[in-house]
Write an enzyme that holds these catalytic residues in place. Structure first.
Site, mmCIF file in Angstrom:
data_model
loop_
_atom_site.group_PDB
_atom_site.id
_atom_site.type_symbol
_atom_site.label_atom_id
_atom_site.label_comp_id
_atom_site.label_asym_id
_atom_site.label_seq_id
_atom_site.Cartn_x
_atom_site.Cartn_y
_atom_site.Cartn_z
ATOM 1 N N GLY A 56 -1.084 -1.511 2.836
ATOM 2 C CA GLY A 56 -0.487 -1.037 1.908
ATOM 3 C C GLY A 56 0.301 -2.214 0.828
ATOM 4 C CE LYS A 57 -0.037 -7.441 4.116
ATOM 5 N NZ LYS A 57 -0.700 -8.977 4.787
ATOM 6 C CG LEU A 58 -4.887 -4.418 -3.493
ATOM 7 C CD1 LEU A 58 -4.027 -5.341 -4.369
ATOM 8 C CD2 LEU A 58 -6.359 -5.020 -2.940
ATOM 9 C CG HIS A 100 0.110 -6.281 -5.317
ATOM 10 N ND1 HIS A 100 1.382 -6.659 -5.510
ATOM 11 C CD2 HIS A 100 -0.006 -6.880 -4.068
ATOM 12 C CE1 HIS A 100 1.977 -7.448 -4.479
ATOM 13 N NE2 HIS A 100 1.063 -7.752 -3.762
ATOM 14 C CB ALA A 154 -4.677 -6.575 1.048
#
Length: 357
Positions: A292-294, A264, A288
């Site tokens: 690799g979520k953010l 994101h 996060a």
């Protein structure tokens, strides 16, 4: 004279009372105070940046926010496209349906006599009361609707769009489900079984064998394909729970199949949970990034606050500061009413991932 430290550059500005200030002006001033007041002011600015950029804005909604009086705030954000996709607990959607059908939640007390409430068939959500008999009627209503559908699997997104349409046609009432139906905003509910919607679906299956079949793995494939198709994403999370992780795992799963996905670009979370017990609900936005979520350069802020305090102020500020920006933004166009959801006029699969490598 010793040189001023590089850490001492911007002074705190004590908040002064100006009776005519609007919500957005209050949050702008709060950016120069401390603690969660500053964080809430920053959240307003980060959300404005989302609206100015070409991103798909996900919102996660956990807890009991609909029962707690925030359902119409979320409906407003959907209707005016301050968000593009909602991921919610089933409870929030169920309590929204309850009020859209003309029922109510009632002011109660957190220190009520629960034995007396049980005897009167009253359910309590902290300091809020509701009728158990009306809830039972909702369950039957959901089950009866599910029993009318073609006997096949449905993603939660497809089922909730159909449910929102049925609710709108019957009530013409305002709420989250009906706003999403009319605005073409998809709703995912990955833990739909963990709610009274799930209980209603089970009653539909009791009535008609094979009814109420929700394909939650299809939700994973579909949400990841949405991110693959539109890799620039942002997230606004109210509380933690399943919605928070489902939004984040969509980026992680999408990145497995597409190099264009990098987490994101913007993130706002309003949480009361804390990180030091290791749970996902309280996990930090910095953590996060390790998954690799953010994105590592994401514009982000965590507001440690009760959403019933923070969201009304934040949404009211956005309504004043950013309504024109929300109207002008290059927002994604969805058709969530199809068996395969359309994104910019093209279907995305619920069965196979789109590979772009």
């Amino acid at each position: 004279m010793k040189k001023r430290s590089r850490f001492l550059q911007v002074p705190i500005e004590p908040f002064t009372i100006e009776p005519d200030l609007k919500a957005d002006e209050i949050l702008q001033k709060m950016e120069r105070i401390s603690f969660q007041g500053r964080s809430l002011g920053v959240a307003h600015r980060v959300w404005q940046k989302m609206l100015a950029d070409d991103v798909t804005i996900f919102m996660g909604m956990a807890g009991a926010l609909s029962a707690g009086g925030l359902r119409m705030v979320v409906a407003y954000l959907i209707e005016h496209r301050f968000i593009d996709c909602l991921v919610s607990t089933g409870a929030n959607l169920y309590h929204d349906l309850h009020e859209t059908r003309g029922r109510h939640h009632y002011l109660g007390s957190a220190i009520a006599n629960d034995a007396a409430l049980a005897e009167d068939r009253i359910d309590r959500v902290y300091d809020t009361f509701a009728s158990e008999e009306e809830f039972c009627d909702n369950d039957v209503w959901i089950g009866d609707f599910a029993a009318t559908l073609e006997l096949r699997p449905y993603t939660s997104r497809e089922f909730l769009n159909l449910l929102g349409g049925h609710l709108w046609n019957e009530t013409h009432g305002a709420g989250i489900l009906t706003a999403a139906y009319k605005a073409g905003v998809p709703i995912f509910c990955p833990a739909i079984a963990d709610s009274s919607i799930g209980m209603g679906l089970s009653q539909g299956r009791h009535k008609t064998k094979g009814a109420g079949h929700i394909d939650i793995i299809g939700d994973i494939v579909e949400s990841a394909n949405l991110v693959i198709r539109r890799p620039r994403t942002a997230t606004v999370v109210l509380g933690g729970g399943t919605p928070k992780n489902f939004i984040n795992q969509a980026s992680v799963q999408a990145e497995f199949f597409s190099d264009a996905v990098g987490g994101h670009k913007y993130a706002v979370q309003i949480v009361t949970d804390v990180p030091h017990f290791g749970g996902a609900s309280g996990s930090t936005l910095e953590e996060a990034q390790s998954w690799g979520k953010l994105a590592t350069d994401a514009d982000r802020v965590t507001v440690h606050a009760d959403a019933t305090i923070a969201l009304p102020l934040l949404a009211t500020a956005l309504a004043r500061s950013s309504s024109d920006r929300a109207k002008r933004r290059k927002r994604p166009e969805f058709d969530p009413g199809q068996r395969e959801m359309l994104v910019e006029g093209r279907p995305i699969s619920r069965d196979t991932f789109e590979e772009t490598r």
